[in-house]
Structures are given as C-alpha cells and as structure tokens.
Design an enzyme around this catalytic site. Structure first.
Site, PDB file in Angstrom:
ATOM      1  N   GLY A  74     -27.907 -39.277 -43.153  1.00  0.00           N
ATOM      2  CA  GLY A  74     -28.890 -39.146 -42.077  1.00  0.00           C
ATOM      3  C   GLY A  74     -28.341 -39.605 -40.737  1.00  0.00           C
ATOM      4  N   GLY A  75     -29.127 -40.465 -40.080  1.00  0.00           N
ATOM      5  CA  GLY A  75     -28.704 -40.980 -38.781  1.00  0.00           C
ATOM      6  C   GLY A  75     -27.364 -41.685 -38.851  1.00  0.00           C
ATOM      7  N   GLY A 128      -4.667 -13.171 -24.269  1.00  0.00           N
ATOM      8  CA  GLY A 128      -5.618 -14.182 -23.804  1.00  0.00           C
ATOM      9  C   GLY A 128      -5.144 -15.582 -24.130  1.00  0.00           C
ATOM     10  N   ALA A 129      -4.389 -15.698 -25.210  1.00  0.00           N
ATOM     11  CA  ALA A 129      -3.914 -17.023 -25.615  1.00  0.00           C
ATOM     12  C   ALA A 129      -2.871 -17.551 -24.629  1.00  0.00           C
ATOM     13  CB  ALA A 129      -3.345 -16.970 -27.026  1.00  0.00           C
TER      14      ALA A 129
HETATM   15  C1  HXC Z   1     -34.298 -48.062 -47.393  1.00  0.00           C
HETATM   16  C2  HXC Z   1     -32.476 -47.791 -48.756  1.00  0.00           C
HETATM   17  C3  HXC Z   1     -32.116 -46.607 -48.080  1.00  0.00           C
HETATM   18  C4  HXC Z   1     -32.935 -46.176 -47.000  1.00  0.00           C
HETATM   19  C5  HXC Z   1     -30.666 -46.967 -49.623  1.00  0.00           C
HETATM   20  N1  HXC Z   1     -31.549 -47.956 -49.695  1.00  0.00           N
HETATM   21  N2  HXC Z   1     -30.990 -46.122 -48.646  1.00  0.00           N
HETATM   22  N3  HXC Z   1     -33.561 -48.512 -48.414  1.00  0.00           N
HETATM   23  N4  HXC Z   1     -33.999 -46.939 -46.687  1.00  0.00           N
HETATM   24  N5  HXC Z   1     -32.651 -45.086 -46.284  1.00  0.00           N
HETATM   25  C6  HXC Z   1     -31.560 -49.094 -50.619  1.00  0.00           C
HETATM   26  C7  HXC Z   1     -31.880 -48.677 -52.048  1.00  0.00           C
HETATM   27  O1  HXC Z   1     -33.260 -48.643 -52.230  1.00  0.00           O
HETATM   28  C8  HXC Z   1     -31.192 -49.797 -52.816  1.00  0.00           C
HETATM   29  O2  HXC Z   1     -32.029 -50.922 -52.725  1.00  0.00           O
HETATM   30  C9  HXC Z   1     -29.963 -50.097 -51.997  1.00  0.00           C
HETATM   31  O3  HXC Z   1     -30.245 -49.603 -50.674  1.00  0.00           O
HETATM   32  C10 HXC Z   1     -28.733 -49.374 -52.504  1.00  0.00           C
HETATM   33  O4  HXC Z   1     -29.022 -47.998 -52.631  1.00  0.00           O
HETATM   34  P1  HXC Z   1     -28.658 -47.158 -53.942  1.00  0.00           P
HETATM   35  O5  HXC Z   1     -29.411 -45.877 -53.867  1.00  0.00           O
HETATM   36  O6  HXC Z   1     -28.852 -48.016 -55.152  1.00  0.00           O
HETATM   37  O7  HXC Z   1     -27.114 -46.930 -53.708  1.00  0.00           O
HETATM   38  P2  HXC Z   1     -26.205 -45.695 -54.127  1.00  0.00           P
HETATM   39  O8  HXC Z   1     -26.541 -45.258 -55.518  1.00  0.00           O
HETATM   40  O9  HXC Z   1     -24.825 -46.111 -53.836  1.00  0.00           O
HETATM   41  O10 HXC Z   1     -26.626 -44.492 -53.173  1.00  0.00           O
HETATM   42  C11 HXC Z   1     -26.386 -44.579 -51.799  1.00  0.00           C
HETATM   43  C12 HXC Z   1     -27.108 -43.425 -51.052  1.00  0.00           C
HETATM   44  C13 HXC Z   1     -28.615 -43.399 -51.509  1.00  0.00           C
HETATM   45  C14 HXC Z   1     -26.432 -42.092 -51.415  1.00  0.00           C
HETATM   46  C15 HXC Z   1     -26.944 -43.665 -49.575  1.00  0.00           C
HETATM   47  O11 HXC Z   1     -29.135 -44.729 -51.369  1.00  0.00           O
HETATM   48  C16 HXC Z   1     -29.438 -42.451 -50.712  1.00  0.00           C
HETATM   49  O12 HXC Z   1     -29.411 -41.237 -50.941  1.00  0.00           O
HETATM   50  N6  HXC Z   1     -30.199 -42.972 -49.742  1.00  0.00           N
HETATM   51  C17 HXC Z   1     -31.026 -42.150 -48.911  1.00  0.00           C
HETATM   52  C18 HXC Z   1     -30.155 -41.358 -48.017  1.00  0.00           C
HETATM   53  C19 HXC Z   1     -30.894 -40.460 -47.076  1.00  0.00           C
HETATM   54  O13 HXC Z   1     -31.350 -39.371 -47.403  1.00  0.00           O
HETATM   55  N7  HXC Z   1     -31.096 -40.947 -45.844  1.00  0.00           N
HETATM   56  C20 HXC Z   1     -31.653 -40.146 -44.844  1.00  0.00           C
HETATM   57  C21 HXC Z   1     -32.577 -40.952 -44.083  1.00  0.00           C
HETATM   58  S1  HXC Z   1     -33.191 -39.912 -42.811  1.00  0.00           S
HETATM   59  P3  HXC Z   1     -32.074 -52.067 -53.863  1.00  0.00           P
HETATM   60  O14 HXC Z   1     -33.234 -52.908 -53.443  1.00  0.00           O
HETATM   61  O15 HXC Z   1     -32.258 -51.338 -55.142  1.00  0.00           O
HETATM   62  O16 HXC Z   1     -30.747 -52.767 -53.755  1.00  0.00           O
HETATM   63  C22 HXC Z   1     -32.358 -40.362 -41.427  1.00  0.00           C
HETATM   64  C23 HXC Z   1     -32.828 -39.667 -40.206  1.00  0.00           C
HETATM   65  C24 HXC Z   1     -32.442 -40.404 -38.968  1.00  0.00           C
HETATM   66  O17 HXC Z   1     -31.495 -41.158 -41.439  1.00  0.00           O
HETATM   67  C25 HXC Z   1     -32.535 -39.547 -37.760  1.00  0.00           C
HETATM   68  C26 HXC Z   1     -31.375 -38.628 -37.647  1.00  0.00           C
HETATM   69  C27 HXC Z   1     -31.429 -37.682 -36.501  1.00  0.00           C
END
Ligand code: HXC
Length: 499
Positions: A153-154, A389-390
């Site tokens: 994501g971000g 052109g290159a």
């Molecule tokens: C809150 C989060 C989190 C999130 C992970 N965690 N991502 N908590 N918000 N975005 C927490 C989990 O709940 C977990 O907590 C700990 O971090 C570790 O994560 P795991 O999933 O156990 O780790 P892993 O298996 O290594 O996977 C990592 C990951 C996955 C691939 C990054 O966590 C994931 O897919 N996260 C979401 C990614 C995503 O889609 N983000 C997009 C957000 S939108 P505990 O308590 O169990 O330790 C965005 C938009 C912004 O960012 C604006 C952009 C323009």
C-alpha cells in the site's frame, strides 16, 4: 541507551535485522540520535486503546554517513507490522521537512504492512502528510528508500516518490496489495516473491534501482551512493583525490573495443570503464532494460552522470523502458547539477506494434524532453551508430549538448545503409541486372551520407576524435564548462513532461 526492549529475536527469526540495527549499519558509529521516541498513537478504536506501540512503530532521527549529516527513519515490523498510523506518518513527514531545512539526504528503511487498518482515515492522512513532504523534498534533497521487508500500500508509494530504491534478495517485497488481497479480488494464487520480490522490481517493473544480495551489502551500497551524489540542491561537487586513472592502459584498450563489422555488438561498459576514473563506475538500474546504461562515475575525482546505449543489449535500441530509464536519470542529474556524459551507439527507436501500443511515442518523448530541459554541462560521444530520431534524442547538439564528439567510424544518418537502399532504390532492387548499380549506391550512401564528416561540416559535431583522445576531450570540456550557466527557458510555472 535503549529506552525500550527492542524485539530483536522476532526479526532475526525472519532473517532480518531490527530497525535499530539497520540504522546502526547505515550510519557512522555512534552518530545516530533518535527523536520523538516518546510518540504514541491516539487511536481508541478496534482494540487499539490497550496497545502501547513504542515510537509508534518507526524510529526517526539524524546521524552521519561518511562524516556527512543525514536524516534517517526505520519502520519496525515487530511493532504492529510497521503499519503507518497518523503519528507514525507525521514523524516521518516532519523528519523530511527538517531535512529540507537542514539540507541533507533522507534515508528510509521501509518494512511495513501499509496504512494501519485500525486507524482508518487517520492512517490515510498519515500517508498524505508523508507523500506531500516526499514531493516537496524532490529535487531539494536526495531521498533514498530501502525496502527491507514486505511493503504494501502506502508503504510502496512513498518509496515510489523517492529518488533511489534499494531492494534485498529474499527480504524485499513491494506491492500495492499483498497476495491475500490478490487472491480475494482476482482469485489468483501468487507468492509474495513472484508478486513483488527484489528481482521483479529490479528486472521487470523498473521500480527499483539496486538489488543487493544481503542487508549488509545494501547498507554498504547506500553509503557508496552517498559518496557520488550532492547531498542537497546547490552543493558543489568537489574532487575526491582517492580516484585515479591509468592513462596508458586505458588509451590502448579503448581503441580495440569497436569491432570492424558495423553490425557486431560490443559492450559500452568497456568504453565507459576506459574513460572514467578507474573502478569508479557505479551503475544505476543495472538489471532493467540492458539496452541502456545509466550510472554515476568519477572523472578526475568529480561525480558525473553517465548515460549510454549498449549494443550488447538488444543492439542498443531505444524502447519504452530504456527511454524511461534514461529520462529519469537525466532529470536526477540535472536537478543536482551533476554533469552528463553520453555515449551513443543507437540504431534508432524500436519499431513494431508491441512498443507502439506500449506508447513508445510518449516514452521516447521523455528522453527528448529531459535532455532539452537539462542545463547542466552536457558532453556527447558518438562511438558508432547514431540514426534517426535517436540521433537527435541522445543529447545531440540540437537538444543543447555543449560538445558532441564523434569517433572516425561513426555513422550518422536517417537510417542504416540497408534500410535506406530498400526505400530509395526499391524499383532497382527488383531488377537483378541492376545489382551492381545498387551496390555502388549503397557504398556511396556509406561514404557520402553516413560519414560524420557531413555533421562536422554543418557544425553539428564539435570535433571528430580518435577513441584514445576521448578521456582528455571530456576532461577538458567539463573543466571548460565548470561554471556553465544557462537560462534559456521562457517564463512559465513548470513544463509538462510527457508521463
Ligand atoms: C494493522 C497490520 C497491518 C496493517 C500487518 N499488520 N499489516 N496491522 N494494519 N496494515 C499486523 C498484523 O495484524 C500482525 O499483527 C503483524 O502486523 C504482522 O503481520 P502478519 O500478517 O502476521 O505478517 P506477514 O505474514 O509477514 O505478512 C505481512 C503482510 C501482511 C504481507 C504485509 O501483513 C499484509 O498483507 N498486510 C496488509 C497489507 C495491505 O494490503 N496493506 C494495504 C493497506 S492500504 P500481530 O498483532 O498478529 O503481530 C494502504 C493505502 C495507503 O496502505 C494509501 C496509499 C495511496
């Protein structure tokens, strides 16, 4: 003194260093000072009220690298997945703002699940603040992103706004959304590595600039890069006396690189390495679009930006990826007043439906735009082919090159001899009895039209030089241009580069 228990084991079990270890590996020994370590989130929903997240998941502060000041942050994946909430985002945004004022590079170690889900719109606001400062800093101070874990994501858009992205084998993963979301939305099974591993982004997407085998190698490379680039807009480039040049060895070698046969490939890296200070070439985006070469080097100890077409990679043709790679690098160098040295051997822009549909017109236009806009010293060496052109696009005199040198066997024309004869003598080619006449015309085309002497007569080439003279010519030209000032643009807010 540590104010909290870092969860080192949790990171080490994943084969990764902890955020604080990463900062220590980057910065000069004992130079790092943390700020805002007491910051905490204010979220009271979704169970967050009971969660104490130290430093809100990101360590920020300042230190030195190679003795020069830097602003550094590192996200801590052991703390709520390094996810970014409002305070976390604010901390990084303020660090960047401070770096702009203090005039120093920003280095971010990214290891984050993206926007902190529990904080909802506040987390998005945190990213908004960060992106805004990334853009404000662009061109003012260098921004370097290290991808040191899964970044989603971000957590990939902020690096995407910075100047250089470093990835690490088996550790870096960058994607807009992770495999779980891909599965849910697209019903597709894909591993995180295949979706956004280090090699995907250094070889295929062109998002990353460096791929490193280990974390240690990554931090060493970041430190090396900082030795090549000015640390803020306006910083003077000074000579580093440790770089040397073996005149005798290189002058002999450079004359033997170009093959007799014009169609045979050779590696432009060999030419570059014979011209720049010994062992000083530091390539950028080495694995992406190998038909173009971009990188920093030292000449008489001073940093320059090197751009080359590479006949050893797809004949050195300009396609969409090569155009993006060259244009972005030219703009970086121009932003920080790093002189450009261009090595040209280019058969043209690539023809055909695939690249046309990808937008070669739009992408190729970026090269023309970037070179025309750049006001830094620009020196071009045509080593062999420079067609169509290159020829114009690769920093010709027409786009504002200060000096253009051509090697004696250069071929400068609208196109190569075969293509030209097929078009101009299409009728004669169908008649076998006129084969000798056609062969004669082809020879005439080579000796009378493609020769660099014509371009030299018209003042398009500053001088035809022997390969062995190249280094001396570049040195003299860059010294002559050292105080170059150019202000030819009409009054406007900013241009509109084709994106
Ligand atoms: C809150 C989060 C989190 C999130 C992970 N965690 N991502 N908590 N918000 N975005 C927490 C989990 O709940 C977990 O907590 C700990 O971090 C570790 O994560 P795991 O999933 O156990 O780790 P892993 O298996 O290594 O996977 C990592 C990951 C996955 C691939 C990054 O966590 C994931 O897919 N996260 C979401 C990614 C995503 O889609 N983000 C997009 C957000 S939108 P505990 O308590 O169990 O330790 C965005 C938009 C912004 O960012 C604006 C952009 C323009």
């Amino acid at each position: 003194m540590a104010k909290y228990e870092y969860n080192l084991d949790k990171q080490h079990q994943k084969g990764k260093l902890h955020a604080i270890e990463r900062i220590n590996a980057l910065c000069d020994k004992d130079s790092f000072y943390e700020i805002y370590s007491g910051a905490r989130h204010t979220c009271t929903s979704f169970g967050m009220e009971s969660k104490d997240i130290p430093y809100d998941g990101v360590i920020t502060g300042f230190g030195t690298i190679n003795g020069k000041k830097v602003a550094v942050y590192a996200q801590d994946f052991t703390v709520q997945g390094g996810s970014l909430g409002k305070v976390h985002g604010q901390k990084i945004a303020e660090l960047i703002e401070m770096a702009i004022k203090a005039k120093c590079p920003v280095i971010g170690v990214n290891d984050s699940g993206g926007a902190r889900i529990q904080e909802g719109v506040d987390a998005l606001c945190g990213y908004g603040d960060l992106f805004y400062q990334n853009v404000r800093a662009s061109g003012a101070v260098p921004q370097i992103s290290i991808i040191a874990g899964p970044c989603a994501g971000g957590a990939v858009y902020s690096p995407g706004l910075t100047d250089f992205i470093f990835t690490i084998d088996s550790i870096s993963q960058m994607f807009i959304t992770g495999p779980k979301v891909v599965k849910a939305v697209m019903f597709m099974d894909i591993t995180a590595e295949d979706l956004g591993g280090a090699s995907i982004h250094s070889q295929k997407s062109g998002v990353a600039h460096y791929r490193c085998p280990t974390e240690k190698d990554c931090y060493d490379k970041v430190r090396k890069l900082l030795d090549y680039i000015p640390h803020y807009y306006g910083e003077e480039i000074v000579a580093d006396a440790k770089f040397k040049f073996d005149e005798k060895k290189n002058a002999k070698k450079i004359g033997e690189i170009i093959p007799e046969e014009s169609k045979k490939p050779y590696n432009m890296h060999d030419v570059i390495n014979c011209v720049v200070d010994d062992d000083s070439f530091f390539e950028v985006m080495e694995e992406f679009s190998p038909n173009a070469i971009t990188g920093f080097a030292k000449i008489e100890g001073k940093s320059v930006g090197i751009i080359g077409n590479n006949p050893a990679g797809w004949g050195g043709v300009l396609n969409c990826d090569a155009s993006d790679k060259i244009a972005r690098f030219v703009r970086y160098c121009d932003a920080y007043n790093i002189p450009l040295v261009n090595f040209v051997d280019v058969p043209g822009f690539i023809p055909g439906p695939q690249e046309e549909q990808k937008g070669i017109i739009r992408h190729g236009a970026k090269v023309i735009y970037a070179y025309s806009e750049a006001t830094v010293p620009k020196v071009t060496i045509i080593t062999r082919k420079s067609y169509g052109g290159a020829y114009i696009a690769m920093c010709s005199k027409h786009l504002g090159a200060d000096f253009v040198y051509a090697w004696p066997k250069s071929e400068i024309a609208v196109m190569g001899a075969e293509g030209a004869i097929e078009i101009v003598f299409a009728k004669e080619l169908k008649d076998p009895s006129r084969a000798a006449e056609v062969a004669q015309k082809k020879q005439e085309y080579i000796t009378e039209i493609m020769t660099p002497k014509i371009a030299a007569q018209r003042d398009y080439i500053s001088e035809i030089i022997e390969p062995s003279e190249t280094r001396a010519r570049i040195v003299a030209s860059l010294n002559f241009l050292a105080n170059k000032e150019e202000n030819v643009m009409p009054c406007k807010k900013h241009g509109n580069i084709p994106l």
